[in-house]
Design a protein around this motif. Structure first.
Motif, PDB file in Angstrom:
ATOM      1  N   ALA A  33       0.848  -1.190   0.000  1.00  0.00           N
ATOM      2  CA  ALA A  33       0.000   0.000   0.000  1.00  0.00           C
ATOM      3  C   ALA A  33       0.886   1.244   0.000  1.00  0.00           C
ATOM      4  O   ALA A  33       2.010   1.220   0.508  1.00  0.00           O
ATOM      5  CB  ALA A  33      -0.902   0.001   1.231  1.00  0.00           C
ATOM      6  N   MET A  34       0.352   2.319  -0.571  1.00  0.00           N
ATOM      7  CA  MET A  34       1.096   3.570  -0.658  1.00  0.00           C
ATOM      8  C   MET A  34       0.255   4.716  -0.109  1.00  0.00           C
ATOM      9  O   MET A  34      -0.974   4.649  -0.110  1.00  0.00           O
ATOM     10  CB  MET A  34       1.458   3.862  -2.119  1.00  0.00           C
ATOM     11  N   GLY A  35       0.936   5.765   0.300  1.00  0.00           N
ATOM     12  CA  GLY A  35       0.209   6.896   0.857  1.00  0.00           C
ATOM     13  C   GLY A  35       0.870   8.224   0.527  1.00  0.00           C
ATOM     14  O   GLY A  35       2.041   8.275   0.156  1.00  0.00           O
ATOM     15  N   TRP A  36       0.070   9.261   0.645  1.00  0.00           N
ATOM     16  CA  TRP A  36       0.556  10.643   0.538  1.00  0.00           C
ATOM     17  C   TRP A  36       0.250  11.357   1.845  1.00  0.00           C
ATOM     18  O   TRP A  36      -0.874  11.251   2.373  1.00  0.00           O
ATOM     19  CB  TRP A  36      -0.119  11.379  -0.620  1.00  0.00           C
ATOM     20  N   PHE A  37       1.225  12.098   2.325  1.00  0.00           N
ATOM     21  CA  PHE A  37       1.084  12.901   3.527  1.00  0.00           C
ATOM     22  C   PHE A  37       1.601  14.299   3.207  1.00  0.00           C
ATOM     23  O   PHE A  37       2.278  14.497   2.205  1.00  0.00           O
ATOM     24  CB  PHE A  37       1.899  12.282   4.672  1.00  0.00           C
ATOM     25  N   ARG A  38       1.283  15.263   4.076  1.00  0.00           N
ATOM     26  CA  ARG A  38       1.797  16.604   3.854  1.00  0.00           C
ATOM     27  C   ARG A  38       2.100  17.277   5.175  1.00  0.00           C
ATOM     28  O   ARG A  38       1.548  16.918   6.209  1.00  0.00           O
ATOM     29  CB  ARG A  38       0.793  17.452   3.051  1.00  0.00           C
ATOM     30  N   GLN A  39       2.998  18.245   5.103  1.00  0.00           N
ATOM     31  CA  GLN A  39       3.350  19.009   6.299  1.00  0.00           C
ATOM     32  C   GLN A  39       3.501  20.465   5.915  1.00  0.00           C
ATOM     33  O   GLN A  39       4.349  20.821   5.081  1.00  0.00           O
ATOM     34  CB  GLN A  39       4.653  18.486   6.915  1.00  0.00           C
ATOM     35  N   ALA A  40       2.664  21.280   6.524  1.00  0.00           N
ATOM     36  CA  ALA A  40       2.726  22.725   6.331  1.00  0.00           C
ATOM     37  C   ALA A  40       3.661  23.323   7.373  1.00  0.00           C
ATOM     38  O   ALA A  40       3.884  22.733   8.430  1.00  0.00           O
ATOM     39  CB  ALA A  40       1.325  23.324   6.457  1.00  0.00           C
ATOM     40  N   TRP A  57       0.934  -6.802   1.257  1.00  0.00           N
ATOM     41  CA  TRP A  57      -0.429  -7.324   1.234  1.00  0.00           C
ATOM     42  C   TRP A  57      -1.287  -6.821   2.393  1.00  0.00           C
ATOM     43  O   TRP A  57      -2.216  -7.515   2.816  1.00  0.00           O
ATOM     44  CB  TRP A  57      -0.441  -8.853   1.225  1.00  0.00           C
ATOM     45  N   ALA A  58      -1.009  -5.640   2.899  1.00  0.00           N
ATOM     46  CA  ALA A  58      -1.779  -5.119   4.026  1.00  0.00           C
ATOM     47  C   ALA A  58      -3.093  -4.513   3.560  1.00  0.00           C
ATOM     48  O   ALA A  58      -3.144  -3.781   2.574  1.00  0.00           O
ATOM     49  CB  ALA A  58      -0.967  -4.066   4.763  1.00  0.00           C
ATOM     50  N   TRP A  59      -4.147  -4.819   4.328  1.00  0.00           N
ATOM     51  CA  TRP A  59      -5.454  -4.264   4.013  1.00  0.00           C
ATOM     52  C   TRP A  59      -5.667  -2.993   4.812  1.00  0.00           C
ATOM     53  O   TRP A  59      -5.243  -2.884   5.949  1.00  0.00           O
ATOM     54  CB  TRP A  59      -6.551  -5.277   4.335  1.00  0.00           C
ATOM     55  N   GLY A  60      -6.392  -2.046   4.235  1.00  0.00           N
ATOM     56  CA  GLY A  60      -6.654  -0.787   4.897  1.00  0.00           C
ATOM     57  C   GLY A  60      -7.893  -0.858   5.751  1.00  0.00           C
ATOM     58  O   GLY A  60      -8.544  -1.896   5.841  1.00  0.00           O
ATOM     59  N   PRO A  61      -8.258   0.277   6.394  1.00  0.00           N
ATOM     60  CA  PRO A  61      -7.544   1.557   6.292  1.00  0.00           C
ATOM     61  C   PRO A  61      -6.213   1.536   7.029  1.00  0.00           C
ATOM     62  O   PRO A  61      -5.970   0.650   7.843  1.00  0.00           O
ATOM     63  CB  PRO A  61      -8.513   2.550   6.907  1.00  0.00           C
ATOM     64  N   TYR A  62      -5.374   2.504   6.711  1.00  0.00           N
ATOM     65  CA  TYR A  62      -4.012   2.539   7.218  1.00  0.00           C
ATOM     66  C   TYR A  62      -3.794   3.763   8.108  1.00  0.00           C
ATOM     67  O   TYR A  62      -4.488   4.768   7.965  1.00  0.00           O
ATOM     68  CB  TYR A  62      -3.014   2.591   6.052  1.00  0.00           C
ATOM     69  N   SER A  63      -2.814   3.654   8.985  1.00  0.00           N
ATOM     70  CA  SER A  63      -2.432   4.803   9.798  1.00  0.00           C
ATOM     71  C   SER A  63      -1.009   5.202   9.413  1.00  0.00           C
ATOM     72  O   SER A  63      -0.278   4.435   8.781  1.00  0.00           O
ATOM     73  CB  SER A  63      -2.490   4.467  11.288  1.00  0.00           C
ATOM     74  N   ALA A  64      -0.630   6.419   9.782  1.00  0.00           N
ATOM     75  CA  ALA A  64       0.696   6.921   9.431  1.00  0.00           C
ATOM     76  C   ALA A  64       1.800   5.999   9.945  1.00  0.00           C
ATOM     77  O   ALA A  64       2.837   5.817   9.292  1.00  0.00           O
ATOM     78  CB  ALA A  64       0.886   8.325   9.975  1.00  0.00           C
ATOM     79  N   ALA A  65       1.578   5.392  11.094  1.00  0.00           N
ATOM     80  CA  ALA A  65       2.588   4.518  11.697  1.00  0.00           C
ATOM     81  C   ALA A  65       2.833   3.259  10.877  1.00  0.00           C
ATOM     82  O   ALA A  65       3.848   2.579  11.067  1.00  0.00           O
ATOM     83  CB  ALA A  65       2.167   4.138  13.112  1.00  0.00           C
ATOM     84  N   ASP A  66       1.913   2.943   9.968  1.00  0.00           N
ATOM     85  CA  ASP A  66       2.060   1.749   9.133  1.00  0.00           C
ATOM     86  C   ASP A  66       3.097   1.935   8.027  1.00  0.00           C
ATOM     87  O   ASP A  66       3.542   0.979   7.426  1.00  0.00           O
ATOM     88  CB  ASP A  66       0.730   1.398   8.464  1.00  0.00           C
ATOM     89  N   PHE A  67       3.440   3.192   7.741  1.00  0.00           N
ATOM     90  CA  PHE A  67       4.308   3.497   6.597  1.00  0.00           C
ATOM     91  C   PHE A  67       5.750   3.660   7.064  1.00  0.00           C
ATOM     92  O   PHE A  67       6.047   4.526   7.872  1.00  0.00           O
ATOM     93  CB  PHE A  67       3.808   4.756   5.887  1.00  0.00           C
ATOM     94  N   GLY A  68       6.638   2.826   6.528  1.00  0.00           N
ATOM     95  CA  GLY A  68       8.015   2.799   7.015  1.00  0.00           C
ATOM     96  C   GLY A  68       9.035   3.428   6.092  1.00  0.00           C
ATOM     97  O   GLY A  68      10.170   3.671   6.498  1.00  0.00           O
TER      98      GLY A  68
END
Length: 126
Positions: A33-40, A103-114
């Protein structure tokens, strides 16, 4: 550890559009799984969107729902974020991230992304 390289950021007027891309070095990209995050500036990093390894499930923050679209092309090891109707409050550094497990199923949290990319700046002027 996978290497992630974002591109596509820039300066745009409010109401405009930008498309971000994130290229991954991992040959098993299609199983993560992939994600997008942002920081202002002065704010904590926040979740924007994520997509399952198959691409069949997508998740969005309420603040971008209906305006942003996440997608992936597993043949190109790339995940995209299409951003429409941009607002000044969308201004931030946008980061691409890969889930830590296959093969992880969502929903996902930020801590899941390494694994994280270096980020790309998006600036929306009013």
């Amino acid at each position: 550890q996978v290497q992630l390289v974002e591109s596509g950021g820039g300066l745009v007027q409010a109401g405009g559009s930008l498309s971000l891309s994130c290229a991954a070095s991992r040959r098993t990209f299609s199983s993560y799984a992939m994600g997008w995050f942002r920081q202002a500036p002065g704010k904590e990093r926040e979740f924007v969107s994520s997509i399952s390894w198959s691409g069949g499930s997508t998740y969005y923050a309420d603040s971008v729902k209906g305006r942003f679209t996440i997608s992936r092309d597993n043949a190109k090891n790339t995940v995209y974020l299409q951003m429409n109707t941009l607002k000044p409050e969308d201004t931030a550094v946008y980061y691409c991230a890969a889930h830590s497990l296959r093969w992880a199923w969502g929903p996902y949290s930020a801590a899941d992304f390494g694994s994280w990319g270096q980020g790309t700046q998006v600036t929306v002027s009013s």
